[in-house]
Each structure stands twice: as structure tokens, then as C-alpha cells.
Design a protein around this motif. Structure first.
Motif, PDB file in Angstrom:
ATOM      1  N   LYS B 121     -18.893  11.800  61.474  1.00 25.13           N
ATOM      2  CA  LYS B 121     -18.614  10.488  62.086  1.00 25.13           C
ATOM      3  C   LYS B 121     -18.687  10.603  63.601  1.00 25.13           C
ATOM      4  CE  LYS B 121     -17.513   7.410  58.847  1.00 25.13           C
ATOM      5  NZ  LYS B 121     -16.520   7.491  57.767  1.00 25.13           N
ATOM      6  N   ASN B 122     -18.179  11.731  64.112  1.00 22.67           N
ATOM      7  CA  ASN B 122     -18.128  11.904  65.565  1.00 22.67           C
ATOM      8  C   ASN B 122     -19.373  12.554  66.136  1.00 22.67           C
ATOM      9  OD1 ASN B 122     -15.490  10.867  65.657  1.00 22.67           O
ATOM     10  ND2 ASN B 122     -14.670  12.869  65.051  1.00 22.67           N
ATOM     11  N   ASN B 123     -20.089  13.260  65.275  1.00 28.50           N
ATOM     12  CA  ASN B 123     -21.218  14.049  65.752  1.00 28.50           C
ATOM     13  C   ASN B 123     -22.287  14.101  64.657  1.00 28.50           C
ATOM     14  OD1 ASN B 123     -22.974  15.990  66.630  1.00 28.50           O
ATOM     15  ND2 ASN B 123     -21.449  17.596  66.909  1.00 28.50           N
ATOM     16  N   PRO B 124     -23.209  13.164  64.684  1.00 26.42           N
ATOM     17  CA  PRO B 124     -24.173  13.055  63.585  1.00 26.42           C
ATOM     18  C   PRO B 124     -25.160  14.221  63.486  1.00 26.42           C
ATOM     19  CG  PRO B 124     -24.175  11.078  64.970  1.00 26.42           C
ATOM     20  CD  PRO B 124     -23.381  12.094  65.684  1.00 26.42           C
ATOM     21  N   SER B 125     -25.325  14.976  64.572  1.00 29.02           N
ATOM     22  CA  SER B 125     -26.258  16.109  64.509  1.00 29.02           C
ATOM     23  C   SER B 125     -25.585  17.403  64.946  1.00 29.02           C
ATOM     24  CB  SER B 125     -27.461  15.876  65.429  1.00 29.02           C
ATOM     25  OG  SER B 125     -27.905  14.564  65.341  1.00 29.02           O
ATOM     26  N   PRO B 126     -24.656  17.866  64.169  1.00 26.33           N
ATOM     27  CA  PRO B 126     -23.929  19.070  64.604  1.00 26.33           C
ATOM     28  C   PRO B 126     -24.772  20.335  64.489  1.00 26.33           C
ATOM     29  CG  PRO B 126     -23.239  18.451  62.399  1.00 26.33           C
ATOM     30  CD  PRO B 126     -24.194  17.400  62.852  1.00 26.33           C
ATOM     31  N   THR B 127     -24.512  21.276  65.358  1.00 25.64           N
ATOM     32  CA  THR B 127     -25.137  22.600  65.245  1.00 25.64           C
ATOM     33  C   THR B 127     -24.359  23.404  64.209  1.00 25.64           C
ATOM     34  OG1 THR B 127     -23.654  23.549  66.878  1.00 25.64           O
ATOM     35  CG2 THR B 127     -25.720  22.601  67.706  1.00 25.64           C
ATOM     36  N   GLU B 128     -24.925  24.546  63.838  1.00 22.95           N
ATOM     37  CA  GLU B 128     -24.216  25.390  62.866  1.00 22.95           C
ATOM     38  C   GLU B 128     -22.842  25.790  63.416  1.00 22.95           C
ATOM     39  OE1 GLU B 128     -26.411  28.578  60.946  1.00 22.95           O
ATOM     40  OE2 GLU B 128     -24.557  29.709  60.698  1.00 22.95           O
ATOM     41  N   GLU B 129     -22.790  26.119  64.687  1.00 22.25           N
ATOM     42  CA  GLU B 129     -21.509  26.503  65.299  1.00 22.25           C
ATOM     43  C   GLU B 129     -20.500  25.371  65.221  1.00 22.25           C
ATOM     44  OE1 GLU B 129     -20.025  29.411  66.241  1.00 22.25           O
ATOM     45  OE2 GLU B 129     -21.884  30.055  65.255  1.00 22.25           O
ATOM     46  N   GLU B 130     -20.977  24.158  65.467  1.00 23.65           N
ATOM     47  CA  GLU B 130     -20.066  23.001  65.425  1.00 23.65           C
ATOM     48  C   GLU B 130     -19.556  22.747  64.009  1.00 23.65           C
ATOM     49  OE1 GLU B 130     -21.736  20.466  69.281  1.00 23.65           O
ATOM     50  OE2 GLU B 130     -22.741  20.267  67.350  1.00 23.65           O
ATOM     51  N   ILE B 131     -20.403  22.995  63.035  1.00 26.56           N
ATOM     52  CA  ILE B 131     -19.952  22.831  61.642  1.00 26.56           C
ATOM     53  C   ILE B 131     -18.893  23.886  61.324  1.00 26.56           C
ATOM     54  CG2 ILE B 131     -20.629  22.883  59.220  1.00 26.56           C
ATOM     55  CD1 ILE B 131     -23.420  21.900  60.107  1.00 26.56           C
ATOM     56  N   LYS B 132     -19.183  25.126  61.720  1.00 29.01           N
ATOM     57  CA  LYS B 132     -18.205  26.202  61.479  1.00 29.01           C
ATOM     58  C   LYS B 132     -16.857  25.842  62.095  1.00 29.01           C
ATOM     59  CE  LYS B 132     -21.021  30.393  61.185  1.00 29.01           C
ATOM     60  NZ  LYS B 132     -21.234  31.710  61.808  1.00 29.01           N
ATOM     61  N   GLU B 133     -16.917  25.347  63.304  1.00 30.85           N
ATOM     62  CA  GLU B 133     -15.703  24.959  64.017  1.00 30.85           C
ATOM     63  C   GLU B 133     -14.958  23.856  63.247  1.00 30.85           C
ATOM     64  OE1 GLU B 133     -15.072  25.128  67.965  1.00 30.85           O
ATOM     65  OE2 GLU B 133     -13.136  24.408  67.181  1.00 30.85           O
ATOM     66  N   ALA B 134     -15.726  22.870  62.789  1.00 23.46           N
ATOM     67  CA  ALA B 134     -15.109  21.706  62.130  1.00 23.46           C
ATOM     68  C   ALA B 134     -14.431  22.076  60.814  1.00 23.46           C
ATOM     69  CB  ALA B 134     -16.159  20.633  61.888  1.00 23.46           C
ATOM     70  N   ILE B 135     -14.942  23.074  60.119  1.00 20.59           N
ATOM     71  CA  ILE B 135     -14.335  23.432  58.830  1.00 20.59           C
ATOM     72  C   ILE B 135     -13.510  24.713  58.928  1.00 20.59           C
ATOM     73  CG2 ILE B 135     -16.108  22.270  57.430  1.00 20.59           C
ATOM     74  CD1 ILE B 135     -17.295  25.094  56.888  1.00 20.59           C
ATOM     75  N   SER B 136     -13.249  25.160  60.150  1.00 22.78           N
ATOM     76  CA  SER B 136     -12.541  26.447  60.296  1.00 22.78           C
ATOM     77  C   SER B 136     -11.093  26.354  59.818  1.00 22.78           C
ATOM     78  CB  SER B 136     -12.600  26.934  61.741  1.00 22.78           C
ATOM     79  OG  SER B 136     -11.926  26.005  62.559  1.00 22.78           O
ATOM     80  N   GLY B 137     -10.566  25.146  59.685  1.00 21.40           N
ATOM     81  CA  GLY B 137      -9.206  25.005  59.161  1.00 21.40           C
ATOM     82  C   GLY B 137      -9.168  24.845  57.654  1.00 21.40           C
ATOM     83  N   ASN B 138     -10.322  24.948  57.019  1.00 25.97           N
ATOM     84  CA  ASN B 138     -10.390  24.822  55.563  1.00 25.97           C
ATOM     85  C   ASN B 138     -10.862  26.154  54.974  1.00 25.97           C
ATOM     86  OD1 ASN B 138     -11.099  21.961  56.757  1.00 25.97           O
ATOM     87  ND2 ASN B 138     -10.335  21.608  54.703  1.00 25.97           N
ATOM     88  N   PHE B 139      -9.949  26.844  54.321  1.00 28.46           N
ATOM     89  CA  PHE B 139     -10.338  28.111  53.696  1.00 28.46           C
ATOM     90  C   PHE B 139     -11.118  27.851  52.424  1.00 28.46           C
ATOM     91  CE2 PHE B 139      -6.443  30.622  55.346  1.00 28.46           C
ATOM     92  CZ  PHE B 139      -7.154  31.016  56.456  1.00 28.46           C
ATOM     93  N   CYS B 140     -12.155  28.651  52.227  1.00 30.81           N
ATOM     94  CA  CYS B 140     -12.806  28.704  50.925  1.00 30.81           C
ATOM     95  C   CYS B 140     -12.868  30.173  50.549  1.00 30.81           C
ATOM     96  CB  CYS B 140     -14.215  28.122  50.968  1.00 30.81           C
ATOM     97  SG  CYS B 140     -15.057  28.322  49.389  1.00 30.81           S
ATOM     98  N   ARG B 141     -12.353  30.515  49.383  1.00 27.82           N
ATOM     99  CA  ARG B 141     -12.339  31.913  48.976  1.00 27.82           C
ATOM    100  C   ARG B 141     -13.564  32.254  48.131  1.00 27.82           C
ATOM    101  NH1 ARG B 141     -10.598  36.651  50.945  1.00 27.82           N
ATOM    102  NH2 ARG B 141      -9.244  37.845  49.563  1.00 27.82           N
ATOM    103  N   CYS B 142     -14.300  31.222  47.689  1.00 28.40           N
ATOM    104  CA  CYS B 142     -15.366  31.479  46.725  1.00 28.40           C
ATOM    105  C   CYS B 142     -16.759  31.602  47.336  1.00 28.40           C
ATOM    106  CB  CYS B 142     -15.432  30.351  45.701  1.00 28.40           C
ATOM    107  SG  CYS B 142     -13.942  30.104  44.758  1.00 28.40           S
TER     108      CYS B 142
END
Ligand code: FES
Ligand code: FES
Lengths: 765, 164
Positions: B121-142
Motif C-alpha cells: 500500500k505504501n510502496n508499490p515497487s519494493p526492492t528485495e531489501e524493502e520486502i525483507k525489512e517489511a516482513i522482518s517482524g514475521n517469523f516463518c520457520r518453514c
């Protein structure tokens, strides 16, 4: 050409997960349910003098309080786990009582009102203390703290002669830590009394429904058929949702029987870390002998795994370790001994890899140390010694070309070539002396892994496939989906065999009252064994359909082909019927059954108990990886930049899911290598939640390049074998080897966190 | 006793207004799961570390385990259940998560999708780094995150293409 398998079709269980509709254990609720909670021990080792439950019982809304006295049947389950500790607590996660109340708030209050008087006892808290005779016993009946049946050995050749022939001998010790599976979903169970069976029905996050069923029946003093276990959607398990869930199910079942009401028990993260199994901590002593030219002539090892207070896995974990302990190398003289010990700590169990992460860390670090000693490259020493077609394993099993593949040489060379391994390695050694505090390093590791259970147990699997009148198909497996993608792989296999589209297939949750007991979903056998069972069931049905279709089309059965929802004569493609037409004729016209059981069993693998020799596994999977990293020598922080890995898995039923398994395994492997550690201080657990027990986040993800090697290994369904566990084990040694390349420092203890990298030791302990 | 005091709570969840009377010590997470039956909101740690309980509150992704219900008075909340269109059409992020193999056990998925949605919503064309940053508070163990990042990239591309 395959139509459905070997393709990255969408997972059949993705829709309910992306919409939030999937029901996990904690999402299930029943009217009049009670909320249950366990009262845990206060000390790692103590005598229980008195348990006073009166105050808790008086609290309004408390419906039941149980202690060991209330267990109707056997209080001790497989692996010595007590449902509730009676006279003594042996670790900090022992339950001493369980409470059930009308609400979560009340039960939380009530557990604090249970008064337990203890008399503290001395304990043994690590491997060294457990082995030392003077440090006391965890179980009074076991003198040496050695876990029953946990000693496994392998004897091959003549070890003394082997070392005599060696020009160089190295002796090293490697240590690994306890780690938690840390699945994001904490354990949840709901038990419903079943008045008809005078028993219980259990739902929840259950990895191994059949063992839970047997254990709960014993605890309740019931017959097995009075207990029914149904699996809910599982939020990750990796081997972990087993013992803790068994304990929760047993306690909740007792309360459900006592009160006649449904009982729900959901662990908090703290409780999950406290009570669930860990990957065994280990201490491995290795001695290796080689010729000047790098030929390895002898390996001797002595490995101890730390089992904790109770253990129902060390006997199996250690057996797997004994087969793999000398690594994926052809070595003429091997002497291996693996032991498991009890300690007054959290306990070891199954966690993805099942001994491999510990063993491969030790062995692959050692190979690099040997190469260094001999002044040859890590690549060369591996190529020289790695298993090749026709080689004999330490067990005496021969890697017969055409039967069991042995592609490691090519795989090692490929990962090295792709990463320019040798020249970078040499360059980084030179740069060690530079002023830049950030050093670069590159490290190599390789592995082999016995597929399925092998000699650990009977590797049977069951499947039921049923075709309905509208041509829709229901499949059921005795093995469970935990996120690994097994259901999708099974559905692909069935769709391929029957020549139908995937959308016709739905999957049923594993239910012990419907599907046959075929043991636990472990050892990466979901596709290997479970997929074979599906294949057998689907082929039986195809046979029935074709018999009928041959009559309907007036042709020879061998000329029939099922594809794209049609059954046709391959000699005259215009002669065809829809799948549904044939189904209708079978069911309605002829009154045939279109339901089939598939039962796959490779039969027992036979091994000698004196030497450990024999055909341990039907076949093996392989892996090789190179890691590139940089390390800040001022802070000790390792930053893994890139991983190039290759895995040989027979054939990928679904390449996208297979890759997902490897990416996930790789990140767990990096967590194990770098940050994860369950810390026990004198038996007390220090890592209580995710703020102490760190796991990798998206920031920790390096660039990953995974190559899947396919082979004609005939063992699995459509030549697919094991995938799930292979990803994890290559990481720790590759990181340690790369760290050495960067700094010249060899660290033989995990995790390679800041303190160890910077100081060579940890600050606590 | 303070814990049992009931308070009135007015919130808008997935575009629907609610007036609730709830115990003042409840977390937003409990209200959503227990009172509204929105079990797509998951609990993994209860201390704000894992992100399984992520919801969108007034346009921001928050951990609902760290918010007392009273703090959500007047707020607008979106949970995973609120992403589907009126006819059950999936959001491009949901489609993309299915297509790239970003879902394994699925326990992190609702939170992961919602954090990604706020990003896009805030950034329609995020870079890979920006995506990593955005989901860094969501753990995925799988999944090891790789296919999740691919999913967000795919959805971003489709959403830019005028999808939503
Ligand atoms: S449950 Fe809220 S962050 Fe983990
Ligand atoms: S898919 Fe299992 S935690 Fe992310």
C-alpha cells in the motif's frame, strides 16, 4: 512424459491457509469445554513431599485438579515420561498436577494456588556430569545414566591396523547444543469424551497420531479402539509435536474422562519451550587416520548424545548416527560408538535431521581439519574419499550401480565450480593478514543420508483411495501433513496414475479410526513410503477401471491409457470414454468397489547387533554445499552471503515444494550454526521465548541457489525419495569451514555466535 | 476486581462495525479470536516477537498480542478474513502466496500477508531489501522466506498492472 508429477502444481492445502480458514488445534472450540493447564516443577531435581490442591479446588470455576494419584492406568509412558510426576521431579518441565476450569483466566489463577513442597536434590546437567560416576543418577535404577538401548555401534575392518597404516592421525572433539524446533504454532490439544466407546476422541497438533493413541490408551487403562486421534492442521512440527503432545493428550484425557466434558489445552510459547523435545546436545570425539596423499584409512569415534530426563528417541537417533558417523566416504576401517545419557534437563527428541546435524558438523569439520593438516584442498580430499559407484559403506552395503546411486563426486565438483571455490579459498587465506576487519571466507560440506526408517523400524505405510460416483477422489494416508507438502505429493501421484486432473482429489485428515496404523511421519518417509502406498492403491483402482473399460471399448486391456480425465485405446484414440463414464459403469452398472487400500512395506532391514553391519537403508540421498560469508572480526558477527547447494533426491514429485523444503531446511541449518541455543543453567531453562531463543528472520536469509539432482533410483514412487531433512545438515560445518578460511580460527562448538567467534568461548555457563 | 471490569469497545473489523462489552484486560488478539471468531489471527509467542498475530490497525501492521482491547477503541482493523472480495475473490497477495510456494504449514501466512499488504500500500515497487525489512517482524520457520519474497514481488507486479 508425466502430466502431473514432476511439476510445480499449487499445493492442495494452500487455499485454506492463505484465507485464514484452516483450523489449527487452538482454533477448535466446543460448547462446555474446559480449559486445562499443567503445573510444572519448580526445580530440576527434587523429591515431592506434598502436593496441596485444596486452595485451587476451592476457587470458583475450577472443575478438576489431577495429580499422579488420578491416573487410572499406567502413569509411565514410552520413554519413561510420567503423565504427572509422583515422588520425584527429574527436570524443570515435569508436570506435577493439571487443572481444568471454566475459563482461561480461572485456570491461570488456579495453577498458582497449587502448593507443592519439595526437597531439592543434586542433579546432573550435562554430558560430562552424566558420564562421571560420582555425580548421581537421574533414574535410580540406572547406574551409569546410560539410556536403555541407546548404545549403537559400527565395526568395520581392523581399526588398529588402520591407524598403523596412517601417516597422519588427528584427534578432535566437537560439541553441539540443544535447540528447539521452534515451530510457530505452539502445541494445542482438545479431548472429547466419547460415551459410546467409553473412551476419548483427541484432536490437535499431532505429528504421530498412532503413538499418541497407544500411549493415551495405556494411561487411561483402555483398549486401543476406545481412543481415536484426529489430526488438525499442524503449524509446523519438524519432529517436535510428539512427546509434549502425548503428555498434554494424556492429562487432558484423564480430565475429560473424569468430568465428562471436552478439555482444551493450549501451550504458551514458554510452556512449549519448556516441555517439548529438543535436538539432542552432543559431544563427539573423533580420531581419523590418513595417508600423505589424503586417502583416509581409519575413523574412530565416540559420540555422546544428551537425552535429558526421559527419552523415547535416543535409541533411534543414535542408530541413525551410527550408520552415518564416518561420513559419506569409503573408509576401510571404522569403529563407531554412540551413547545416549540421561540428565536432569530438558530432553532430546526428534528434530529434522535426527542426529545428522550433530554428526555432519563433527565429521565435515574434521575432514577440513585433516585436509589442512595434509596441506591439500577441502575439495580434493572429499573427491578422493567420497562414496562412488560400487563402493562399500562401513556397514558392508555396496552402492551397486543401477541400484543405489552415488553421485557425490559430480555434485561436489559442481558446487565448487559454480562458486569458484578453490581460487576464492586461496585468496581469502591471503587476505587474513589484511587490515580490513571484515574478512571473507568460503566453506564446503557434503553428506549422504539413508532414506526412510531403514533398520530403525518397519517402514510400512498405508493409504486409502476412494473414487465416488461423480469421479471425485478421496485420499487418506496414515502419515500426516505438517506443512511439508506431503498431501500435494500424494495427490499428484494418485492423479498421475489414474490419469485425472488434480482438482478431483481431496485429502482427509489422518484419523486413527479410519486409516491403518503405519507408524510415525518421520525420517522423510512421507513421500518415499507414504507415496508408494498411494501408488499401490491407485494402481489397484486403475486396474479395476481398465478391466471394465476394455469391455466397454471392446479392446485389449494393455492398449488402454488413462490421461486428462479420459480412458482411451492408444491404437485408436477416437475410441474413448470419460473417466466418469467408466466410474459410473463400475459402481452403478456392475456394483464394483472403487475403494482400495495401499499397503507398502519394504520388509525389515537386517543388521548385526555385534557389528552394526548390514543393509541399513534401501537407498541414500546426497547433498553438497558451498557457503560464502563475511565475518566482522571486531564484533564476531558472521554474515552469510550466499549458499550454493545441490541435492540428489531421485525425482522431485513437485519441484517447487522440494525447493521450499530445502530453503526452509537451509535457514534452520543456519540458525543452528549461528544463533540458536537452548540454554540450561544447572537444569533451569534460560531461553523461555523468542526473545531469548533467536531464530532466523527474513534479514538472515542469504542468497540461495539450490540445484536438484535427479536419478533413476528405483526405490520410491516414480523414483522420488527423501527430501525433508536433507537441507539442514550441510550448513553448520560449511559455516565453520568458511569461518576458518576467513580467520584461521577453528571453532568446534555450536552455535558460532558472536562470543565464540570473537573470544573462542561463551561468556555464560 | 480490575481484571473483570467490563468496558465498551467500538471497533470496525473487516469493514463491519462492532459494539462489544468485554473484560478490560483482554488483548485485541483475544477479542478478534474469541469474541469475533476470527481465528485466522494466530498466537505464537504473546510477546510481540513472532508476528503470527499481525493485523492491520488504522493502516499499520501491529502485533495484536501487544495491544489491550481498550487501546483499539475507535480503530479500524483488517484481518486475513477481510481480504477476500465480496464474491470470495482472493487478493493478489493470496494468489501469489499460493503460486510461488510461499505457504508450507501456513501458520505464519496470515500475518505475513498482512505485513506485505501494508508494504505494498505504501510502496508499490519494493526492492528485495524493502520486502525483507517489511516482513522482518514475521517469523516463518518453514519456508526460509525465499518463496515468500517471490510472492510479494509477484503480487506487487500484478497490483501495479492495475489489478487493485
Ligand atoms: S503472538 Fe503476537 S507477536 Fe507472537
Ligand atoms: S509456513 Fe510454517 S511458519 Fe511459515
Amino acid at each position: 512424459m508425466y502430466k502431473i508429477i514432476n511439476k510445480s502444481v499449487k499445493r492442495i492445502d494452500a487455499y485454506e491457509k492463505v484465507t485464514g480458514k484452516a483450523k489449527y488445534g487452538a482454533d477448535l472450540n466446543l460448547t462446555h469445554q474446559l480449559y486445562a493447564k499443567t503445573v510444572y516443577s519448580k526445580y530440576p531435581h527434587a523429591k515431592i513431599l506434598k502436593i496441596d490442591t485444596r486452595e485451587a479446588e476451592r476457587l470458583e470455576g475450577v472443575v478438576a485438579v489431577i495429580t499422579a494419584e488420578d491416573v487410572p492406568g499406567n502413569n509411565i509412558m514410552f520413554g519413561k515420561f510420567p503423565v504427572l510426576a509422583k515422588d520425584e521431579v527429574k527436570y524443570i518441565g515435569d508436570g506435577v498436577a493439571a487443572v481444568a476450569a471454566e475459563s482461561r483466566e480461572i485456570v491461570e489463577k488456579a495453577v498458582r494456588l497449587i502448593k507443592v513442597e519439595y526437597q531439592k536434590l543434586a542433579g546432573v546437567f550435562n554430558i560430562k556430569e552424566a558420564i562421571d560416576k560420582n555425580n548421581g543418577k537421574v533414574h535410580s535404577e540406572i547406574e551409569d545414566n546410560l539410556i536403555e538401548h541407546s548404545h549403537h555401534l559400527l565395526r568395520s575392518g581392523d581399526i588398529e591396523k588402520g591407524f598403523k597404516e596412517a601417516d597422519v592421525i588427528l584427534e578432535r572433539t566437537y560439541q553441539t547444543q540443544f535447540v528447539d524446533q521452534a515451530y510457530i504454532e505452539p502445541e494445542a490439544i482438545i479431548v472429547i469424551p466419547d460415551p459410546y466407546k467409553v473412551g476419548v476422541e483427541i484432536h490437535g497438533s499431532i505429528q504421530n497420531p498412532y503413538s499418541i493413541r497407544t500411549n493415551v490408551a495405556t494411561v487411561l487403562g483402555l483398549k486401543i479402539n476406545q481412543v481415536k486421534v484426529v489430526q488438525s492442521t499442524i503449524g509446523g512440527s519438524f519432529g517436535g509435536k510428539d512427546e509434549s503432545v502425548m503428555l498434554m493428550a494424556a492429562r487432558s484425557a484423564i480430565i475429560a474422562m473424569k468430568t465428562g466434558r471436552p478439555v482444551k489445552m493450549v501451550l504458551t510459547r514458554e510452556e512449549s519451550f519448556l516441555e517439548s523435545s529438543k535436538r539432542h546436545a552432543s559431544k563427539a570425539k573423533y580420531k581419523i587416520g590418513a595417508k600423505r596423499d589424503g586417502t583416509i584409512v581409519a575413523v574412530e569415534n565416540n559420540v555422546y548424545t544428551q537425552g535429558g530426563a526421559y527419552n523415547n528417541k535416543a535409541m533411534f537417533v543414535n542408530w541413525r548416527a551410527s550408520i552415518h558417523a564416518a561420513g559419506p566416504y569409503a573408509i576401510p576401517n571404522i569403529k563407531t560408538d554412540i551413547y545416549g545419557v540421561y540428565t536432569n534437563t530438558v530432553y532430546g527428541g526428534a528434530y529434522r535431521g535426527f542426529s545428522a546435524p550433530q554428526i555432519v558438523f563433527a565429521n565435515e569439520s574434521l575432514i577440513d581439519e585433516l585436509a589442512e593438516e595434509l596441506n591439500i584442498s577441502p575439495q580434493e580430499i572429499r573427491i578422493k574419499n567420497c562414496l562412488k559407484p560400487g563402493d562399500e559403506l562401513g556397514t558392508g552395503q555396496i552402492l551397486l550401480p543401477g541400484k543405489i546411486p552415488a553421485p557425490l563426486e559430480k555434485m561436489i565438483n559442481n558446487v565448487c565450480k559454480k562458486t569458484d571455490f578453490e581460487s576464492k579459498r586461496k585468496k581469502y587465506i591471503k587476505e587474513r593478514e589484511s587490515f580490513n576487519p571484515i574478512k571473507k571466507g568460503i566453506g564446503l560440506s557434503c553428506t549422504f543420508r539413508g532414506a526412510g526408517l531403514g533398520g530403525e523400524g518397519i517402514d510400512s505405510a498405508s493409504a486409502t483411495v476412494t473414487i465416488d460416483i461423480d469421479g471425485s477422489i478421496l485420499i487418506q494416508s496414515g502419515l500426516v501433513e505438517m506443512g511439508q507438502g506431503m498431501r500435494t505429493a500424494h495427490a499428484q501421484i494418485v492423479a498421475e496414475v489414474l490419469g485425472v486432473s488434480l482438482d478431483r482429489i481431496t485429502f482427509c485428515n489422518t484419523d486413527t479410526s479410519v486409516t491403518l496404523d503405519c507408524g510415525p511421519t518421520v525420517a522423510s518417509r512421507g513421500t518415499l513410503a507414504g507415496g508408494n502406498a498411494m501408488l499401490i492403491a491407485a494402481r489397484k483402482l486403475l486396474d479395476r477401471l481398465h478391466k471394465r473399460a476394455a469391455i466397454m471399448l471392446d479392446c485389449n486391456i494393455i492398449d488402454l491409457v488413462s490421461e486428462n480425465n479420459f480412458i482411451f485405446n492408444r491404437l485408436d484414440k477416437s475410441r474413448k470414454l470419460t473417466f466418469k463414464e467408466v466410474v459410473e459403469e463400475c459402481l452403478k452398472g456392475q456394483g464394483l468397489s472403487l475403494s482400495a487400500q495401499g499397503w507398502y512395506t519394504p520388509g525389515p532391514e537386517k543388521l548385526s547387533s555385534e557389528t552394526g553391519r548390514g543393509n541399513a537403508y534401501p537407498t541414500y540421498s546426497y547433498g553438497a554445499s558451498v557457503i560464502e560469508l563475511n565475518v566482522d572480526t571486531q564484533t564476531g558477527k558472521i554474515n552469510v552471503e550466499k549458499i550454493v547447494a545441490g541435492y540428489e533426491i531421485g525425482r522431485a514429485i513437485n519441484p517447487q515444494i522440494v525447493k521450499g523444503q530445502f530453503y526452509g531446511g537451509i535457514l534452520q541449518g543456519l540458525g543452528y550454526a549461528l544463533i540458536e541455543e537452548v540454554r540450561n543453567k544447572d537444569g533451569y531453562l534460560e531461553t523461555k521465548n523468542y526473545d531469548d531463543f533467536l531464530i532466523p528472520s527474513s534479514f538472515d536469509m542469504p542468497e540461495m541457489e539450490v540445484t536438484i539432482y535427479e536419478s533413476d533410483d528405483p526405490v520410491g514412487p516414480f523414483r522420488a525419495k527423501s527430501v525433508g531433512e536433507l537441507g539442514i545438515e550441510l550448513m553448520a560445518p560449511a559455516v565453520a569451514n568458511a569461518l576458518y578460511n576467513a580467520t584461521g580460527k577453528r571453532i568446534r562448538e555450536l552455535p558460532l555466535n558472536l562470543e565464540r567467534v570473537l573470544l573462542g568461548k561463551t561468556l555464560r555457563k | 476486581m480490575a481484571a473483570n471490569r467490563k468496558i465498551e469497545l467500538n471497533i470496525k473489523v473487516n469493514n463491519k462495525d462492532y459494539k462489544l462489552f468485554i473484560a478490560s484486560n483482554k488483548r485485541l488478539l483475544d477479542v478478534l479470536r474469541d469474541d469475533l471468531g476470527l481465528t485466522g489471527v494466530k498466537e505464537g509467542c504473546a510477546i510481540g516477537e513472532c508476528g503470527a498475530c499481525t493485523v492491520i490497525m488504522n493502516g499499520k501492521n501491529v502485533c495484536s498480542c501487544m495491544i489491550l482491547a481498550g487501546q483499539a477503541e475507535g480503530a479500524e482493523i483488517i484481518t486475513i478474513e477481510g481480504l477476500e472480495g465480496p464474491k470470495g475473490e482472493l487478493h493478489p497477495l493470496q494468489e501469489a502466496f499460493m503460486e510461488t510456494g510461499a505457504v508450507q504449514c501456513g501458520f505464519c501466512t496470515p500475518g505475513m500477508i498482512l505485513s506485505s499488504l501494508v508494504l505494498l500500500k505504501n510502496n508499490p515497487s519494493p526492492t528485495e531489501e524493502e520486502i525483507k525489512e517489511a516482513i522482518s517482524g514475521n517469523f516463518c520457520r518453514c519456508t526460509g522466506y525465499k518463496q515468500i519474497i517471490e510472492a510479494v514481488q509477484l503480487a506487487a507486479e500484478r497490483m501495479r498492472g492495475g489489478g487493485m
